[in-house]
Design an enzyme around this catalytic site. Structure first.
Site, short mmCIF file in Angstrom:
data_model
loop_
_atom_site.label_atom_id
_atom_site.label_comp_id
_atom_site.label_asym_id
_atom_site.label_seq_id
_atom_site.Cartn_x
_atom_site.Cartn_y
_atom_site.Cartn_z
N GLU A 1 -5.76 36.12 12.46
CA GLU A 1 -4.59 36.11 13.34
C GLU A 1 -3.61 37.26 13.09
OE1 GLU A 1 -4.05 33.83 15.88
OE2 GLU A 1 -6.12 33.25 15.44
N SER B 1 18.39 -13.95 45.61
CA SER B 1 19.59 -14.78 45.40
C SER B 1 20.33 -14.46 44.12
CB SER B 1 19.19 -16.25 45.41
OG SER B 1 18.75 -16.64 46.70
#
Length: 695
Positions: free
Chosen positions: A106, A389
């Site tokens: 890397e 309700s």
């Protein structure tokens, strides 16, 4: 082209250049271009330096090494949040073979550069120009040092643009200013992704080779290093041939970087990849719907990102009551608490939420049945369904009491039509008593008296009352149907639970919330919400007391009788909504029960996600959700103070007053009651006769 044409072209070009030079000298064009370029560069550099300085990179190591933890209302650890998190290990706990393989692959110049590489940047610039010419709005690769890769994973998106590259560059320099090379390498190895949901070298070593990272051999280290460019393509479980090919490439790169001899590399290339999985995934996501809601609140209320919350090592203090949450989850895992599945196997869905009426703290929440999906659909907080309700106490009875009515005031219970559209509410059983006391109308969830009462006090008063309860209504809802929960939009269980806190809290409404405090990985408090909510007084304490008195009757002798928890006094309301176009008169879309004590409000909803002829509930009585609610309250209330209400059931109060009346008063009341019923029956017979003769 002949000679004359060539001379003519040269003269034209020469003339243009002379004029252009005069234009440039006259308007100082070159100077202006230089000034503009320098200004843009200065502004960009200043912004990027500011970004790097304010990124708090000094917290990077602590945030990467610590897991975000969730604490309950008693400050006890309840679980963990993590996404890009593995088991954090220091460099002395990592085999020396791993850094050699990783750096060879890397970033060979890692120890000799300052966060960036001139060669890498030049390569990236070349690729940028190439992609622009080819009309590609991204960078094809190259240019990133190991430090830049760390910064990209920790702070930035994976978007391949020049803007992101510039941010990456400046942040990398800042990271290099704060940390040593070994510290940066340690953070990188612990924050790298290795496929199959595994982050960090320690967990990767356990996942693929059954070893700790400190014991990894050269070829196994090369396998891990090779996965960094593409974990999905080169992991040895899913792609063994590709993983071996990539490993051998890494081994050769280690030769080029003088970390191996060619003979050693040749030997290792011939060895097989032997897999052994001893990785045990951490499962700290113990209360999934609650933790989802915590993340959602941190994002929506405090401007954090999901990645920050999951990966920065925060300590998040919440209102969670672990005993109540576990009890609620256990009930949802018990299929006996729910109606049978639809014919095609679709489950009846449900959602519940528990809220402290004095603080507004959400103590427990479950957003659905079945397999949980991370930050998926949470019905407790996200559904918008008609409340039925359960809206009556908010839209009708509370404003009526505020307007001067009493809990035992007589209401008209007749089948009546209202307005130009002849709106005609019907009682569930289509039975009407002529007149009925308010407490009975509420307890038995009668529709006709509720609409009549809203019409008496005025729709505007009811509409404003609903707004005061923090229910999202619009002007379209300003009509008599609001009494029965008719809304253009809808509500969630969390919104309804929040509304009912006012009844349990002496008329003061509080907003449900999850997070009390957030502390970052260094110990700094970044969110402080520990101050007690003042609440907002939306009704007098005497009205709240009368409402509680009436709503005790819902569970003592009303529509919620089968949902009353054994050994506890609970007040509240049931509700249901009709399912249209199903071909069944009793088809129900939503069922609700909202109940409370002085210590806890619980709102529970039940229904199908998509209501249809094949997917609907039965029985409009609204009590089908009773078993779930009853068991929730029976298993959650033991973990409260078990405070008593400061009032009794309205019916028992009235009966107590009646027992003090003399015999004549009692006879007179009964006579009036029966007389009203006989009078109503006679009127109904006359109306039926008139209707018969008309036909």
């Amino acid at each position: 082209m002949n000679k004359n044409s060539t001379n003519s072209f040269r003269k034209s070009v020469g003339t243009f250049l002379k004029r252009f030079n005069r234009f440039c000298r006259r308007f100082h064009l070159v100077k202006w271009l230089v000034v503009i370029f320098l200004s843009i560069s200065l502004v960009t550099s200043t912004y990027l330096v500011f970004l790097a300085k304010t990124a708090h990179v000094q917290n990077l190591e602590s945030s990467l090494s610590k897991t975000t933890e969730i604490f309950d209302v008693n400050n006890k650890k309840a679980g963990e949040l993590y996404a890009q998190k593995g088991t954090y290990v220091h460099l002395n706990q990592v085999s020396a073979n791993i850094p050699k393989a990783v750096l060879s692959t890397e970033d060979r110049n890692f120890y000799h550069e300052y966060g960036f590489s001139f060669k890498g940047i030049a390569r990236a610039m070349f690729l940028l120009v190439k992609n622009k010419l080819l009309h590609r709005n991204y960078i094809s690769g190259g240019g990133s040092t190991l430090t830049q890769q760390l910064v990209k994973n920790a702070y930035l998106s994976q978007e391949q643009t020049m803007t992101r590259k510039l941010k990456e560059l400046f942040l990398s320099i800042q990271v290099e200013n704060v940390y040593s090379k070994n510290e940066i390498l340690t953070m990188y190895l612990n924050n790298a992704y290795f496929g199959n949901g595994v982050w960090g070298v320690q967990d990767a070593a356990r996942k693929y080779f059954g070893e700790n990272a400190v014991n990894l051999s050269v070829p196994d280290s090369a396998v891990l290093a090779g996965m960094l460019t593409s974990p999905s393509a080169f992991n040895p479980i899913d792609h063994p041939k590709a993983a071996k090919w990539r490993r051998n490439v890494v081994l050769q790169l280690m030769v080029e970087n003088n970390k191996l001899t060619q003979a050693q590399a040749n030997y290792y290339k011939k060895t097989p990849i032997t897999l052994r999985d001893t990785y045990v995934r951490k499962d700290g996501y113990k209360y999934p719907y609650y933790f989802d809601a915590v993340i959602d609140e941190a994002i929506s209320k405090y401007g954090m990102t999901e990645s920050e919350i999951m990966n920065r090592g925060y300590r998040i203090y919440t209102n969670l009551n672990q005993a109540q949450q576990q009890a609620m989850q256990n009930n949802f895992n018990n299929n006996a608490m729910f109606p049978a599945n639809a014919a095609d196997g679709t489950e009846v869905q449900a959602a519940s939420i528990g809220v402290s009426p004095t603080t507004g703290g959400v103590t427990a929440v479950v957003g659905g049945r079945g397999k949980h999906v991370f930050r998926g659909y949470n019905r407790a907080t996200q559904i918008t369904r008609q409340p039925g309700s359960t809206m009556k106490p908010l839209a009708v009875y509370t404003p009526a009491l505020e307007a001067g009515y009493k809990f035992d005031s007589e209401l008209v219970d007749k089948k009546k039509s209202y307005g130009t559209n002849h709106y005609t509410p019907k009682n569930y059983n289509n039975v009407y008593q002529g007149k009925v006391p308010m407490y009975e109308a509420l307890a038995q969830s009668m529709n006709a008296p509720a609409v009549w009462l809203l019409n008496q006090i005025g729709v505007n008063r009811g509409y404003q009352s609903v707004k005061d309860f923090n229910i999202p209504v619009t002007k379209k809802d300003k009509n008599l149907a609001l009494a029965l929960g008719g809304m253009s939009g809808g509500v969630s269980p969390q919104q309804m639970a929040g509304a009912y806190t006012a009844f349990a809290n002496g008329g003061k409404i509080v907003k449900p919330f999850y997070i009390r405090k957030i502390v970052d990985s260094t110990g700094k408090v970044v969110v402080d919400n520990t101050a007690k909510q003042e609440g907002r007084q939306i009704m007098s304490s005497s009205v709240a007391k009368q409402m509680t008195s009436m709503m005790l009757g819902v569970f003592n002798n009303g529509t919620g009788a089968d949902a009353k928890p054994y050994g506890y006094q609970v007040a509240g309301k049931t509700g249901s909504t009709e399912a249209d176009n199903t071909g069944s008169a009793d088809a129900t879309k939503d069922k609700w029960i909202i109940g409370y004590t002085p210590d806890l409000v619980v709102a529970t909803w039940e229904g199908f996600d998509n209501t249809s002829q094949a997917h609907h509930l039965e029985n409009l009585s609204g009590t089908g959700v009773g078993p779930l609610f009853k068991n929730e309250m029976q298993t959650m209330l033991p973990y409260t103070k078990n405070s008593s209400f400061n009032t009794k059931d309205a019916q028992s109060i009235v009966q107590g007053e009646s027992s003090n009346d003399n015999l004549w008063d009692t006879i007179q009341k009964k006579t009036n009651q029966y007389g009203n019923q006989i009078e109503q029956k006679a009127k109904d017979l006359i109306d039926d006769a008139k209707s018969w003769f008309k036909h």
